[in-house]
Design a protein around this motif. Sequence first.
Motif, PDB file in Angstrom:
ATOM      1  N   THR A   1      -2.688   7.692  -1.138  1.00 56.42           N
ATOM      2  CA  THR A   1      -3.785   6.743  -0.936  1.00 56.42           C
ATOM      3  C   THR A   1      -4.107   5.938  -2.193  1.00 56.42           C
ATOM      4  O   THR A   1      -5.056   5.153  -2.192  1.00 56.42           O
ATOM      5  CB  THR A   1      -5.065   7.458  -0.472  1.00 56.42           C
ATOM      6  N   THR A   2      -3.346   6.107  -3.261  1.00 58.44           N
ATOM      7  CA  THR A   2      -3.567   5.278  -4.439  1.00 58.44           C
ATOM      8  C   THR A   2      -3.110   3.853  -4.164  1.00 58.44           C
ATOM      9  O   THR A   2      -2.201   3.614  -3.376  1.00 58.44           O
ATOM     10  CB  THR A   2      -2.808   5.810  -5.662  1.00 58.44           C
ATOM     11  N   ALA A   3      -3.736   2.901  -4.842  1.00 54.85           N
ATOM     12  CA  ALA A   3      -3.395   1.495  -4.614  1.00 54.85           C
ATOM     13  C   ALA A   3      -1.948   1.199  -5.001  1.00 54.85           C
ATOM     14  O   ALA A   3      -1.326   0.310  -4.437  1.00 54.85           O
ATOM     15  CB  ALA A   3      -4.345   0.598  -5.403  1.00 54.85           C
ATOM     16  N   GLY A   4      -1.421   1.936  -5.968  1.00 51.96           N
ATOM     17  CA  GLY A   4      -0.071   1.651  -6.438  1.00 51.96           C
ATOM     18  C   GLY A   4       1.037   2.288  -5.644  1.00 51.96           C
ATOM     19  O   GLY A   4       2.220   2.055  -5.942  1.00 51.96           O
ATOM     20  N   ASN A   5       0.718   3.087  -4.621  1.00 50.73           N
ATOM     21  CA  ASN A   5       1.781   3.825  -3.950  1.00 50.73           C
ATOM     22  C   ASN A   5       2.679   2.929  -3.094  1.00 50.73           C
ATOM     23  O   ASN A   5       3.808   3.300  -2.784  1.00 50.73           O
ATOM     24  CB  ASN A   5       1.195   4.966  -3.113  1.00 50.73           C
ATOM     25  N   ILE A   6       2.215   1.728  -2.742  1.00 54.09           N
ATOM     26  CA  ILE A   6       3.024   0.843  -1.899  1.00 54.09           C
ATOM     27  C   ILE A   6       4.242   0.349  -2.683  1.00 54.09           C
ATOM     28  O   ILE A   6       5.397   0.524  -2.259  1.00 54.09           O
ATOM     29  CB  ILE A   6       2.189  -0.329  -1.375  1.00 54.09           C
ATOM     30  N   SER A   7       4.018  -0.263  -3.835  1.00 50.23           N
ATOM     31  CA  SER A   7       5.138  -0.721  -4.658  1.00 50.23           C
ATOM     32  C   SER A   7       5.991   0.457  -5.112  1.00 50.23           C
ATOM     33  O   SER A   7       7.226   0.351  -5.197  1.00 50.23           O
ATOM     34  CB  SER A   7       4.634  -1.487  -5.877  1.00 50.23           C
ATOM     35  N   PHE A   8       5.352   1.585  -5.422  1.00 48.34           N
ATOM     36  CA  PHE A   8       6.083   2.770  -5.849  1.00 48.34           C
ATOM     37  C   PHE A   8       7.121   3.180  -4.821  1.00 48.34           C
ATOM     38  O   PHE A   8       8.291   3.419  -5.144  1.00 48.34           O
ATOM     39  CB  PHE A   8       5.103   3.914  -6.113  1.00 48.34           C
ATOM     40  N   TRP A   9       6.710   3.230  -3.546  1.00 52.35           N
ATOM     41  CA  TRP A   9       7.634   3.707  -2.526  1.00 52.35           C
ATOM     42  C   TRP A   9       8.707   2.675  -2.180  1.00 52.35           C
ATOM     43  O   TRP A   9       9.832   3.030  -1.842  1.00 52.35           O
ATOM     44  CB  TRP A   9       6.869   4.145  -1.277  1.00 52.35           C
ATOM     45  N   VAL A  10       8.384   1.407  -2.292  1.00 54.16           N
ATOM     46  CA  VAL A  10       9.430   0.390  -2.123  1.00 54.16           C
ATOM     47  C   VAL A  10      10.482   0.545  -3.212  1.00 54.16           C
ATOM     48  O   VAL A  10      11.696   0.529  -2.942  1.00 54.16           O
ATOM     49  CB  VAL A  10       8.826  -1.029  -2.154  1.00 54.16           C
ATOM     50  N   ALA A  11      10.041   0.706  -4.448  1.00 58.30           N
ATOM     51  CA  ALA A  11      10.976   0.885  -5.560  1.00 58.30           C
ATOM     52  C   ALA A  11      11.778   2.176  -5.411  1.00 58.30           C
ATOM     53  O   ALA A  11      12.989   2.203  -5.686  1.00 58.30           O
ATOM     54  CB  ALA A  11      10.213   0.888  -6.884  1.00 58.30           C
TER      55      ALA A  11
END
Length: 388
Positions: free
Chosen positions: A132-142
Amino acid sequence: MSERRVFVRGWSSLSALGANSEEVAEAYGRPFPTHRIQEVRGRLYPVFPLAPSAANALTSIREHPRYTHLDPVAHLAIAAGREAVRKAGWQPEKSSYGVSFGSARGAAERYEQDVEAFQTTGRLSPHSSPATTAGNISFWVAQDLQSEGPECSFSITCTSALHALATGVAWIRSGLLDRFLAGGAEAPLTPFTLAQMGALRLYAQDGAWPCRPGALENPPRNTMALGEGAGAFALEAGEARPGQIEILGLGFGFEHLESETGMGPGGLAHAMRAAIESAGRPIDAAVLHTPGTIQGDAAEFQAVDAIFGVDRPALYTTKHRTGHTFGASGALGLELALLLLQGVRPALPEFPNRFGPGLTSSQAARTVLVNAAGFGGNAISLVCGLSD
């Protein structure tokens, strides 16, 4: 040393319009959008869910053991990112590119489910915090693409996707990287998010066409309706060749307003003017933000009049087709701009509106402006066009 030029090598989207550029282009010609009604505690909310093809594109990601705990917003970003990279022809052995995604609400569904679970049982999954962290979206794409460059995330209300794009452009123009995958994703069709919008009295109440941006109605009404979606763009430095799509200009604006949810024409006008000046070209068409709210639509048309006067370009919007996808809306707006450059001519809204005539089939579009604006007076504009 001349500034490096940035080109769109590939892109992908998922929304109520579909899951590939051909399907999306065809959907823009349909007379009516696809929406459904969602009930939240006795109130009915019209919403724009993913088209069946877009929902199907998420199945393998959603069911993968590594990704089952993720919010749908991350699934959307992963799917869009995969396809954009594939279309760009970026090979795994050349994976040194950055990743930047934006989202206004982030993992809304997962967050609501975790809060309910905690209130009910007092327990939480160990996945709760990282998912639920804001940064997890880009993290998982990468992670999914195994990219080796930097990854970063943006949550700047409804301008989030275009800010993510602007960051990619800045990295490439600076010479720090040659490639950047950037975009936005949003999955806001959750009970709490819908109730939040309902509390603001901005939500569509009736009508066969629930989201009517720029509508001419007396008295005027708020008609915003939420949608879910994502868009990703593979950006790359290079030499210009005729017919390539290039990011030509960016502009940013901020306006000091009394309301925390307000939008005014000043920030939008500043962003538009800066983007157009940096592009150095006349604008053939513009994709407006126009959320379908009285204040937001009025502010943007005032800004358009201030910049263009009577010589305004052909004006378009995505919202009556996709709903308002919050932080992803700029990405879907950029997709429409790219389709306009490729000769697609969307059907205009059938309700009385302020957009005016669009481009005819014989009119070429070589330069298109895209706007995004958000709560609190922030705005961003991007200009894309065909290379000479």
